[in-house]
Design a protein around this motif. Sequence first.
Motif, PDB file in Angstrom:
ATOM      1  N   ASP A  31       0.846  -1.184   0.000  1.00 57.85           N
ATOM      2  CA  ASP A  31       0.000   0.000   0.000  1.00 57.85           C
ATOM      3  C   ASP A  31       0.881   1.233   0.000  1.00 57.85           C
ATOM      4  OD1 ASP A  31      -1.735   2.134   0.730  1.00 57.85           O
ATOM      5  OD2 ASP A  31      -3.151   0.663   1.524  1.00 57.85           O
ATOM      6  N   THR A  32       0.810   2.033  -1.027  1.00 63.56           N
ATOM      7  CA  THR A  32       1.638   3.225  -1.125  1.00 63.56           C
ATOM      8  C   THR A  32       0.830   4.488  -0.905  1.00 63.56           C
ATOM      9  OG1 THR A  32       1.286   3.281  -3.522  1.00 63.56           O
ATOM     10  CG2 THR A  32       3.222   2.103  -2.722  1.00 63.56           C
ATOM     11  N   ALA A  33      -0.299   4.361  -0.214  1.00 60.36           N
ATOM     12  CA  ALA A  33      -1.143   5.524   0.054  1.00 60.36           C
ATOM     13  C   ALA A  33      -0.408   6.537   0.898  1.00 60.36           C
ATOM     14  CB  ALA A  33      -2.416   5.079   0.775  1.00 60.36           C
ATOM     15  N   SER A  34      -0.807   7.799   0.778  1.00 57.68           N
ATOM     16  CA  SER A  34      -0.201   8.866   1.561  1.00 57.68           C
ATOM     17  C   SER A  34      -0.563   8.704   3.018  1.00 57.68           C
ATOM     18  CB  SER A  34      -0.694  10.226   1.053  1.00 57.68           C
ATOM     19  OG  SER A  34      -0.308  10.408  -0.294  1.00 57.68           O
ATOM     20  N   PRO A  35       0.267   9.285   3.926  1.00 56.36           N
ATOM     21  CA  PRO A  35      -0.056   9.205   5.340  1.00 56.36           C
ATOM     22  C   PRO A  35      -1.402   9.847   5.621  1.00 56.36           C
ATOM     23  CG  PRO A  35       1.676  10.816   4.922  1.00 56.36           C
ATOM     24  CD  PRO A  35       1.482  10.056   3.665  1.00 56.36           C
ATOM     25  N   ARG A  36      -2.069   9.352   6.652  1.00 54.82           N
ATOM     26  CA  ARG A  36      -3.408   9.803   6.958  1.00 54.82           C
ATOM     27  C   ARG A  36      -3.514  10.129   8.425  1.00 54.82           C
ATOM     28  NH1 ARG A  36      -7.967   5.748   4.898  1.00 54.82           N
ATOM     29  NH2 ARG A  36      -7.729   5.115   7.062  1.00 54.82           N
ATOM     30  N   ARG A  37      -4.235  11.201   8.716  1.00 55.36           N
ATOM     31  CA  ARG A  37      -4.617  11.465  10.093  1.00 55.36           C
ATOM     32  C   ARG A  37      -5.828  10.615  10.434  1.00 55.36           C
ATOM     33  NH1 ARG A  37      -5.997  17.520  10.528  1.00 55.36           N
ATOM     34  NH2 ARG A  37      -6.132  17.418   8.272  1.00 55.36           N
ATOM     35  N   THR A  38      -5.878  10.158  11.656  1.00 53.35           N
ATOM     36  CA  THR A  38      -7.073   9.499  12.152  1.00 53.35           C
ATOM     37  C   THR A  38      -7.366  10.058  13.526  1.00 53.35           C
ATOM     38  OG1 THR A  38      -5.842   7.689  13.157  1.00 53.35           O
ATOM     39  CG2 THR A  38      -6.566   7.378  10.896  1.00 53.35           C
ATOM     40  N   SER A  39      -8.512   9.722  14.062  1.00 54.64           N
ATOM     41  CA  SER A  39      -8.909  10.261  15.350  1.00 54.64           C
ATOM     42  C   SER A  39      -9.093   9.153  16.359  1.00 54.64           C
ATOM     43  CB  SER A  39     -10.238  11.028  15.227  1.00 54.64           C
ATOM     44  OG  SER A  39     -10.091  12.122  14.352  1.00 54.64           O
ATOM     45  N   PRO A  40      -8.486   9.274  17.541  1.00 54.38           N
ATOM     46  CA  PRO A  40      -8.764   8.306  18.590  1.00 54.38           C
ATOM     47  C   PRO A  40     -10.207   8.413  19.046  1.00 54.38           C
ATOM     48  CG  PRO A  40      -7.465  10.132  19.452  1.00 54.38           C
ATOM     49  CD  PRO A  40      -7.572  10.328  17.968  1.00 54.38           C
ATOM     50  N   GLN A  41     -10.703   7.351  19.714  1.00 56.80           N
ATOM     51  CA  GLN A  41     -12.096   7.346  20.114  1.00 56.80           C
ATOM     52  C   GLN A  41     -12.430   8.387  21.166  1.00 56.80           C
ATOM     53  OE1 GLN A  41     -10.495   4.418  19.527  1.00 56.80           O
ATOM     54  NE2 GLN A  41     -11.879   2.958  18.596  1.00 56.80           N
ATOM     55  N   SER A  42     -11.459   8.738  21.967  1.00 61.46           N
ATOM     56  CA  SER A  42     -11.733   9.714  23.015  1.00 61.46           C
ATOM     57  C   SER A  42     -10.527  10.593  23.225  1.00 61.46           C
ATOM     58  CB  SER A  42     -12.082   8.996  24.328  1.00 61.46           C
ATOM     59  OG  SER A  42     -10.999   8.198  24.755  1.00 61.46           O
ATOM     60  N   SER A  43     -10.758  11.836  23.621  1.00 59.86           N
ATOM     61  CA  SER A  43      -9.699  12.782  23.895  1.00 59.86           C
ATOM     62  C   SER A  43     -10.079  13.569  25.133  1.00 59.86           C
ATOM     63  CB  SER A  43      -9.508  13.752  22.725  1.00 59.86           C
ATOM     64  OG  SER A  43      -9.207  13.046  21.543  1.00 59.86           O
ATOM     65  N   PRO A  44      -9.100  14.003  25.929  1.00 58.53           N
ATOM     66  CA  PRO A  44      -9.443  14.741  27.134  1.00 58.53           C
ATOM     67  C   PRO A  44     -10.068  16.081  26.800  1.00 58.53           C
ATOM     68  CG  PRO A  44      -7.066  14.762  26.744  1.00 58.53           C
ATOM     69  CD  PRO A  44      -7.669  13.817  25.763  1.00 58.53           C
ATOM     70  N   PRO A  45     -10.990  16.565  27.639  1.00 60.15           N
ATOM     71  CA  PRO A  45     -11.654  17.828  27.359  1.00 60.15           C
ATOM     72  C   PRO A  45     -10.695  18.997  27.208  1.00 60.15           C
ATOM     73  CG  PRO A  45     -12.747  16.661  29.154  1.00 60.15           C
ATOM     74  CD  PRO A  45     -11.498  15.920  28.860  1.00 60.15           C
ATOM     75  N   SER A  46      -9.496  18.904  27.838  1.00 58.07           N
ATOM     76  CA  SER A  46      -8.563  20.020  27.799  1.00 58.07           C
ATOM     77  C   SER A  46      -7.987  20.270  26.423  1.00 58.07           C
ATOM     78  CB  SER A  46      -7.413  19.768  28.780  1.00 58.07           C
ATOM     79  OG  SER A  46      -6.711  18.605  28.411  1.00 58.07           O
ATOM     80  N   GLN A  47      -8.096  19.291  25.505  1.00 55.93           N
ATOM     81  CA  GLN A  47      -7.414  19.449  24.231  1.00 55.93           C
ATOM     82  C   GLN A  47      -7.935  20.634  23.433  1.00 55.93           C
ATOM     83  OE1 GLN A  47      -8.094  15.897  21.823  1.00 55.93           O
ATOM     84  NE2 GLN A  47      -9.122  17.185  20.389  1.00 55.93           N
ATOM     85  N   ALA A  48      -9.192  20.987  23.611  1.00 58.45           N
ATOM     86  CA  ALA A  48      -9.762  22.091  22.841  1.00 58.45           C
ATOM     87  C   ALA A  48      -9.082  23.409  23.175  1.00 58.45           C
ATOM     88  CB  ALA A  48     -11.265  22.192  23.089  1.00 58.45           C
TER      89      ALA A  48
END
Length: 385
Positions: A31-48
């Motif tokens: 697979d030579t696809a470009s790198p991809r961002r993905t999202s974890p299922q949960s993130s701490p509220p402080s990240q915003a």
Amino acid sequence: MTAVLAAATLLLTAGCSSGEGQGVGGSGGTDTASPRRTSPQSSPPSQATEEAPPAKGSVKVVRTVAEGLKSPWGLAPLPDGDLLVSSRDDGTITRVDTETGGKTVLGEVPGVSPAGEGGLMGLALSPSFASDHMVYAYFTTESDNRIARMLYEEEKPAGEQLGAPDTVFRGIPKGYVHNGGRIAFGPDKMLYAGTGESGETGLSQDRSSLGGKILRMTPEGEPAPGNPFPDSAVYSYGHRNVQGLAWDTKQRLFAAEFGQDTWDELNRIEPGDNYGWPEAEGDSDDAAFHNPVAQWGTDEASPSGIAHAEGSIWMAGLRGQRLWRVPLKGTEAAADPQAFLEGEYGRLRTVVSAGGDKLWLVTSETDGRGSPEGGDDRILELQVT
């Protein structure tokens, strides 16, 4: 053992990322696809409320610190600014003078059995190094992978400066491939270790096995207080082969993981979480598995070491022969990953923060899978801009 070796050999010949990747032109992921961002299922509220680094940045090589290293793997910065580096195949630890590039062999670690992807790998200094002078090492023996600590006696002659190993942790499965090998002390002063499933994929989902895990233990090798599973050093599971560990400024743990044929991963590690292997490789729709922060085709990465600097995770690629930058906002990628130094220095094994905007980067052309040239292998000093 025969079954383990047979499975490992099959993985090598089947064209997988094989834990440490192949050189350019070698077999590997298709697979030579470009790198991809993905999202974890949960993130701490402080990240915003956290500011993300710029979506685009850069890094430059300031200088070559040392060259002529053989199969370098682990790197541990000393308090005075010099570096300790392990040789996977020779089983030695060498001190590198970062001003002159001079090399002094401390000694050979007894019991190291190098073969395939095994040997003397990760290094870490005791959190109390200033007083106890202990160096920790992760290495392969004839029977297992283990972690030992050794007294560094600088006043002794070169070649005789390592005390007898005190094994603090043993029984990590070994194989011709997928031995993990990275160790690091966290902000909590506990010792973390990335392990591989040694070519036996079923070990990753078996919480009673030490293979395919991230382990967390006391400096004495006991399961660390607060671990997710009673009386166990297992901190997270469902991994294929973890060789990168780093914490951000909020003391959050990230790990790099080799994929097989499709996706390599950068993961945000939560205690007790399942990262999917072998049921999932890369992003998954199954809520039981923790999805990666970012993922890459295996020919673009085959990641080993990672470091955190200037708001980003920096990831060394073996088969990909490049250094990846993943800007973070909280526990997510704030922008698409950027690649640097592509093909300029060959396979890249280890990257370590040198403080502030500086990084140490170790090449890996003499590990049997590269194409070494004059001067290989090297330690480079980088500046993030």
